[in-house]
Design a protein around this motif. Structure first.
Motif, PDB file in Angstrom:
ATOM      1  N   ALA A   1       0.846  -1.201   0.000  1.00 37.52           N
ATOM      2  CA  ALA A   1       0.000   0.000   0.000  1.00 37.52           C
ATOM      3  C   ALA A   1       0.881   1.250   0.000  1.00 37.52           C
ATOM      4  O   ALA A   1       1.949   1.259   0.628  1.00 37.52           O
ATOM      5  CB  ALA A   1      -0.909   0.002   1.228  1.00 37.52           C
TER       6      ALA A   1
ATOM      7  N   TYR B   1      -9.965   3.573   3.295  1.00 36.69           N
ATOM      8  CA  TYR B   1      -8.622   3.513   2.721  1.00 36.69           C
ATOM      9  C   TYR B   1      -8.003   2.115   2.667  1.00 36.69           C
ATOM     10  O   TYR B   1      -7.295   1.803   1.709  1.00 36.69           O
ATOM     11  CB  TYR B   1      -7.678   4.425   3.520  1.00 36.69           C
ATOM     12  CG  TYR B   1      -8.068   5.877   3.517  1.00 36.69           C
ATOM     13  CD1 TYR B   1      -7.926   6.657   2.369  1.00 36.69           C
ATOM     14  CD2 TYR B   1      -8.571   6.475   4.663  1.00 36.69           C
ATOM     15  CE1 TYR B   1      -8.281   7.999   2.369  1.00 36.69           C
ATOM     16  CE2 TYR B   1      -8.922   7.823   4.685  1.00 36.69           C
ATOM     17  CZ  TYR B   1      -8.781   8.568   3.536  1.00 36.69           C
ATOM     18  OH  TYR B   1      -9.137   9.895   3.540  1.00 36.69           O
TER      19      TYR B   1
ATOM     20  N   ASP C   1      -9.653  -0.103  -0.176  1.00 33.04           N
ATOM     21  CA  ASP C   1      -9.342   0.227  -1.578  1.00 33.04           C
ATOM     22  C   ASP C   1      -7.849   0.127  -1.887  1.00 33.04           C
ATOM     23  O   ASP C   1      -7.402   0.457  -2.986  1.00 33.04           O
ATOM     24  CB  ASP C   1      -9.880   1.612  -1.960  1.00 33.04           C
ATOM     25  CG  ASP C   1      -9.039   2.763  -1.412  1.00 33.04           C
ATOM     26  OD1 ASP C   1      -8.079   2.504  -0.652  1.00 33.04           O
ATOM     27  OD2 ASP C   1      -9.339   3.927  -1.737  1.00 33.04           O
TER      28      ASP C   1
ATOM     29  N   THR D   1      -5.292   1.722  -0.455  1.00 38.88           N
ATOM     30  CA  THR D   1      -4.477   2.914  -0.219  1.00 38.88           C
ATOM     31  C   THR D   1      -3.653   2.801   1.055  1.00 38.88           C
ATOM     32  O   THR D   1      -2.502   3.228   1.107  1.00 38.88           O
ATOM     33  CB  THR D   1      -5.373   4.169  -0.105  1.00 38.88           C
ATOM     34  OG1 THR D   1      -6.037   4.371  -1.350  1.00 38.88           O
ATOM     35  CG2 THR D   1      -4.564   5.403   0.260  1.00 38.88           C
TER      36      THR D   1
ATOM     37  N   LYS E   1      -0.178   9.964   0.424  1.00 36.81           N
ATOM     38  CA  LYS E   1      -0.465   9.317  -0.862  1.00 36.81           C
ATOM     39  C   LYS E   1       0.051  10.159  -2.026  1.00 36.81           C
ATOM     40  O   LYS E   1       0.654   9.636  -2.970  1.00 36.81           O
ATOM     41  CB  LYS E   1      -1.972   9.087  -1.010  1.00 36.81           C
ATOM     42  CG  LYS E   1      -2.352   8.353  -2.288  1.00 36.81           C
ATOM     43  CD  LYS E   1      -3.857   8.134  -2.360  1.00 36.81           C
ATOM     44  CE  LYS E   1      -4.231   7.394  -3.644  1.00 36.81           C
ATOM     45  NZ  LYS E   1      -5.700   7.176  -3.751  1.00 36.81           N
TER      46      LYS E   1
ATOM     47  N   LYS F   1       3.169   9.193  -4.778  1.00 35.03           N
ATOM     48  CA  LYS F   1       3.036   9.205  -6.235  1.00 35.03           C
ATOM     49  C   LYS F   1       4.164   9.990  -6.893  1.00 35.03           C
ATOM     50  O   LYS F   1       4.547   9.710  -8.031  1.00 35.03           O
ATOM     51  CB  LYS F   1       1.689   9.815  -6.639  1.00 35.03           C
ATOM     52  CG  LYS F   1       0.490   8.931  -6.345  1.00 35.03           C
ATOM     53  CD  LYS F   1      -0.793   9.589  -6.825  1.00 35.03           C
ATOM     54  CE  LYS F   1      -1.997   8.680  -6.608  1.00 35.03           C
ATOM     55  NZ  LYS F   1      -3.257   9.311  -7.061  1.00 35.03           N
TER      56      LYS F   1
END
Length: 269
Positions: free
Chosen positions: A95, A125, A128, A130, A253, A257
């Motif tokens: 995650a 979270y 899904d 995350t 998050k 990325k």
């Protein structure tokens, strides 16, 4: 005449108990002294991480000497174990965001987080992909706290940690204490299938070693109260409102990325 041996035995028992307590106190003192610098650093970062944005940062000689926040966070982020077989974790090992929680089953605010905030984080979270939540047993309220920590670990060995966690943090649960009979009752409530194994595991060396590992990690980075959290290395102190965790997860998050990742979801640094 017959009363004399009784007093002697009681005195001996009291002396033994006192010596044991003194030894435990000395051990805690030595551990605390050994992590004093880390404790100051994390304390500063924790305060800055959870203080209102319009409040000026504190200035002191300690603050001036502390590492830059981003450097500290990068080091703290490495504490995420991301072990696929971790019985005390929820969520994918890869995650993008890992929340590490240092908690005590006798802590009222830990219970508040467990009942009011954590289920919402799991639903929003963890499900899904995350977020991953990694639990660290960090008992600070004495013998009952440590017994509950070992019991939770033992329940986890039979894949019932989440259920034990929920039962132990239910409204009014901590007021009933965490004596051996009560822990067995909580294990039944959690649906632990083999109660004899549960009792063996709870009293075994592996449970003690796992607890020590979590405690030493917390002491090393300066955790001094529960609950304490790290979200990809960003400290959050106390049972903050849901919004504080949502903001920290969203920020983590977004940062993940923007950074190259290793296969297990860690930032490649």
């Amino acid at each position: 005449m017959s009363s004399s041996p009784t007093r002697s035995s009681s005195s001996s028992s009291s002396s033994s108990s006192s010596s044991s307590s003194s030894a435990s106190a000395r051990k805690r003192l030595l551990i605390s002294a050994g992590v004093a610098v880390a404790a100051v650093t994390l304390g500063i970062v924790s305060w800055q991480a959870t203080a209102p944005e319009d409040r000026p940062a504190r200035t002191s000689s300690s603050a001036a000497a502390a590492p830059k926040g981003s450097d500290v966070h990068a080091e703290l982020a490495k504490l995420a174990r991301r072990e696929s077989g971790d019985k005390l974790a929820a969520g994918r090992a890869d995650a993008p965001v890992v929340l590490i929680e240092y908690s005590d089953f006798k802590c009222g605010y830990c219970g508040k987080f467990a009942r009011d905030t954590e289920p919402a984080l799991v639903k929003k979270y963890v499900e899904d992909g995350t977020l991953r939540i990694e639990w660290r047993n960090f008992p600070i309220f004495g013998v009952d706290s440590e017994a509950a920590a070992k019991a939770a670990w033992a329940a986890g060995q039979q894949d019932r940690f989440a259920q034990f966690h929920a039962a132990a943090y239910a409204d009014g649960a901590k007021e009933k204490g965490f004596g051996q009979a009560r822990l067995l009752e909580l294990a039944r409530e959690a649906g632990v299938p083999d109660l004899e194994r549960f009792q063996r595991d709870m009293a075994g060396e592996a449970a003690a070693a796992a607890l020590q590992k979590d405690q030493e990690e917390g002491y090393r980075i300066g955790v001094t109260s529960t609950p304490s959290f790290l979200v990809n290395g960003q400290p959050i102190a106390g049972a903050q409102p849901l919004g504080a965790f949502e903001a920290a997860i969203a920020k983590a998050k977004a940062q993940s990325k923007a950074e190259p990742q290793t296969a297990d979801g860690r930032a490649a640094r």
